[in-house]
Design an enzyme around this catalytic site. Structure first.
Site, short mmCIF file in Angstrom:
data_model
loop_
_atom_site.label_atom_id
_atom_site.label_comp_id
_atom_site.label_asym_id
_atom_site.label_seq_id
_atom_site.Cartn_x
_atom_site.Cartn_y
_atom_site.Cartn_z
N ARG A 225 48.49 -12.86 63.75
CA ARG A 225 48.06 -12.15 65.37
C ARG A 225 48.32 -13.31 66.12
O ARG A 225 47.87 -14.45 65.84
CB ARG A 225 46.84 -11.46 65.25
CG ARG A 225 46.87 -10.17 64.59
CD ARG A 225 47.65 -9.19 65.43
NE ARG A 225 47.60 -7.87 65.02
CZ ARG A 225 48.65 -7.22 63.89
NH1 ARG A 225 49.77 -7.88 63.93
NH2 ARG A 225 48.53 -6.10 63.59
N HIS A 273 57.44 -9.95 67.92
CA HIS A 273 56.61 -9.01 67.10
C HIS A 273 57.55 -8.23 66.48
O HIS A 273 57.36 -7.07 66.17
CB HIS A 273 55.52 -8.25 67.86
CG HIS A 273 54.37 -7.66 67.03
ND1 HIS A 273 53.29 -7.92 67.38
CD2 HIS A 273 54.43 -7.39 65.46
CE1 HIS A 273 52.50 -7.36 66.55
NE2 HIS A 273 53.27 -7.13 65.44
P1 NDP Z 1 45.80 -7.99 53.61
O1 NDP Z 1 44.61 -7.14 54.13
O2 NDP Z 1 46.19 -7.32 52.56
O3 NDP Z 1 45.61 -9.61 53.12
C1 NDP Z 1 44.47 -10.20 53.99
C2 NDP Z 1 44.52 -11.57 53.36
O4 NDP Z 1 43.77 -12.47 54.13
C3 NDP Z 1 43.73 -11.68 52.04
O5 NDP Z 1 44.18 -12.58 51.25
C4 NDP Z 1 42.24 -11.99 52.47
O6 NDP Z 1 41.79 -12.67 51.60
C5 NDP Z 1 42.83 -13.12 53.57
N1 NDP Z 1 41.83 -13.36 54.36
C6 NDP Z 1 40.95 -12.53 55.50
N2 NDP Z 1 40.23 -13.39 55.87
C7 NDP Z 1 40.07 -14.26 55.50
C8 NDP Z 1 39.29 -15.50 55.64
N3 NDP Z 1 38.05 -15.45 56.86
N4 NDP Z 1 39.57 -16.53 54.92
C9 NDP Z 1 40.63 -16.74 54.03
N5 NDP Z 1 41.36 -15.71 53.91
C10 NDP Z 1 40.94 -14.71 54.52
O7 NDP Z 1 46.58 -7.85 54.74
P2 NDP Z 1 48.35 -7.70 54.98
O8 NDP Z 1 48.87 -8.77 53.97
O9 NDP Z 1 48.99 -6.43 54.51
O10 NDP Z 1 48.59 -8.22 56.25
C11 NDP Z 1 48.26 -9.34 56.79
C12 NDP Z 1 48.28 -9.42 58.36
O11 NDP Z 1 49.58 -9.65 58.87
C13 NDP Z 1 47.83 -8.26 59.24
O12 NDP Z 1 46.49 -8.09 59.12
C14 NDP Z 1 48.60 -8.12 60.35
O13 NDP Z 1 47.82 -9.04 61.31
C15 NDP Z 1 49.78 -9.09 60.13
N6 NDP Z 1 51.14 -8.36 60.27
C16 NDP Z 1 51.92 -8.79 61.14
C17 NDP Z 1 53.22 -8.01 61.33
C18 NDP Z 1 54.21 -8.28 62.23
O14 NDP Z 1 55.08 -7.59 62.44
N7 NDP Z 1 53.94 -9.80 62.85
C19 NDP Z 1 53.63 -6.87 60.59
C20 NDP Z 1 52.43 -6.58 59.53
C21 NDP Z 1 51.46 -7.16 59.64
P3 NDP Z 1 41.16 -11.89 50.42
O15 NDP Z 1 42.51 -11.74 49.46
O16 NDP Z 1 40.46 -12.85 49.24
O17 NDP Z 1 40.62 -10.48 50.65
C1 OXD Z 2 51.18 -4.16 61.85
C2 OXD Z 2 52.06 -5.01 62.82
O1 OXD Z 2 50.15 -4.74 61.88
O2 OXD Z 2 53.22 -4.27 63.01
O3 OXD Z 2 51.80 -3.39 61.13
O4 OXD Z 2 51.70 -6.06 63.31
#
Ligand code: NDP
Ligand code: OXD
Length: 310
Positions: A225, A273
């Protein structure tokens, strides 16, 4: 018959509706304003829902967010606190993220940025060979998308590590976890890929202090983000030649304002994005099965933990 309301704040409404009714006609998904008995509706599939949705459906128990990131819906005051929120896990996005990061990581690993600089100078100069195993990729966030990327990148032979809240055991991937291991993770990372969710803990994590811990000549790629990045800190570190380049897909304000310094910086590559988009077919398949599992009193994955923020 289950009745589900579909709410989107953009023009993507029709394809979602078509796909839900094609894959799960029994769910009876309809446009939220075309439902005659709103009190019967328990479920809604939503993208950026407004208060009007929750006012119209007093008995909603569950919403399915039509995207992976839930920062916007969690900070949306219209969403009542008793509503369960499920998010899209993968939904076709892992494969797209793998393509996106591979493309830009190979760009830097194979010195394409340097060759781009050489071309206008008509400079015929081969950059020194380096083995893929010397290129240390670090992934911030090892969830659905990050873990899949870590596996994928191993096919190039890169040295891959990941950072998450909890320790991971992925073959061939070095795992770092928690705030205490962040410094060690950053210090060994030549290419930092951010796939974190936006939470109070991760806000501004790509700041001067943390990016200064990367070795000189490192690159930063952010598809998490926009609020993860402190843009002025990045620009300063690029200008000081501490960082070699950056790839940014997400921004604090989207579209990125025309006068923003990131647009024209020679070391920054910008995408709108677009690194990964929710794909209708796998997303609907996923939501449909999750909903059926809920109806069968199972506990499917994808339920957002409001206290964690993701
Ligand atoms: P998940 O919820 O599956 O994974 C999140 C990961 O981040 C987990 O491994 C989690 O750790 C880790 N995490 C969260 N908080 C912390 C912290 N404070 N310290 C360390 N690690 C942390 O999410 P996704 O993989 O599905 O998606 C990730 C992000 O990608 C979304 O939230 C979104 O913002 C972004 N995104 C962007 C897109 C784009 O088009 N640019 C499209 C889709 C997503 P743990 O495994 O230990 O819980
Ligand atoms: C999502 C994104 O979070 O598109 O799915 O960023």
């Amino acid at each position: 018959m289950t009745r589900c309301a579909l709410f989107t704040s953009d023009e993507s409404f029709e394809p979602w509706l078509r796909e839900f009714n094609h894959q799960f006609p029994q769910l009876n998904v309809a446009h939220w304003q075309h439902i005659t008995h709103p009190e019967e509706v328990r479920y809604a599939m939503v993208w950026k829902p407004t208060k009007a949705l929750f006012d119209r459906f007093p008995n909603l128990t569950t919403v399915f967010n039509l995207g992976a990131g839930v920062d916007a819906i969690l900070s949306n005051p219209a969403v009542p606190s008793h509503i369960n929120i499920y998010r899209i896990e993968d939904g076709g996005m892992s494969a797209q993220m793998n393509q996106y990061f591979s493309y830009f990581l190979l760009h830097f690993f194979r010195d394409m940025d340097l060759y781009q600089q050489q071309q206008p100078l008509q400079q015929w100069k081969v950059q020194p060979f380096r083995p893929a195993s010397s290129f240390r990729v670090g992934i911030l966030g090892m969830g659905q998308l990050g873990a899949n990327l870590a596996n994928h990148l191993q096919s190039y032979g890169f040295d891959v590590a990941g950072w998450s809240r909890s320790k991971k055991q992925l073959p061939g991937v070095t795992s770092y976890a928690g705030a205490r291991e962040l410094e060690a993770f950053l210090s060994r990372t030549d290419a930092l890929c951010c796939l974190l969710p936006l939470t109070p803990d991760t806000l501004g994590i790509l700041n001067r202090k943390n990016m200064s811990l990367l070795p000189k000549g490192a690159v930063v790629l952010n598809a998490g983000r926009g609020e993860h990045l402190v843009a002025d800190d990045l620009l300063a570190l690029l200008d000081e030649n501490h960082l070699r380049g950056a790839v940014l897909d997400v921004f604090k304000r989207e579209p990125l304002p025309a006068d923003h310094g990131l647009w024209l910086h020679p070391k920054v590559m910008i995408t709108p994005h677009s690194s990964a988009q929710s794909e209708y077919v796998p997303c609907v398949e996923r939501i449909g099965h999750t909903l059926q599992a809920i109806e069968n009193n199972q506990a499917p994955s994808g339920l957002v933990d409001r206290s964690r923020g993701y």
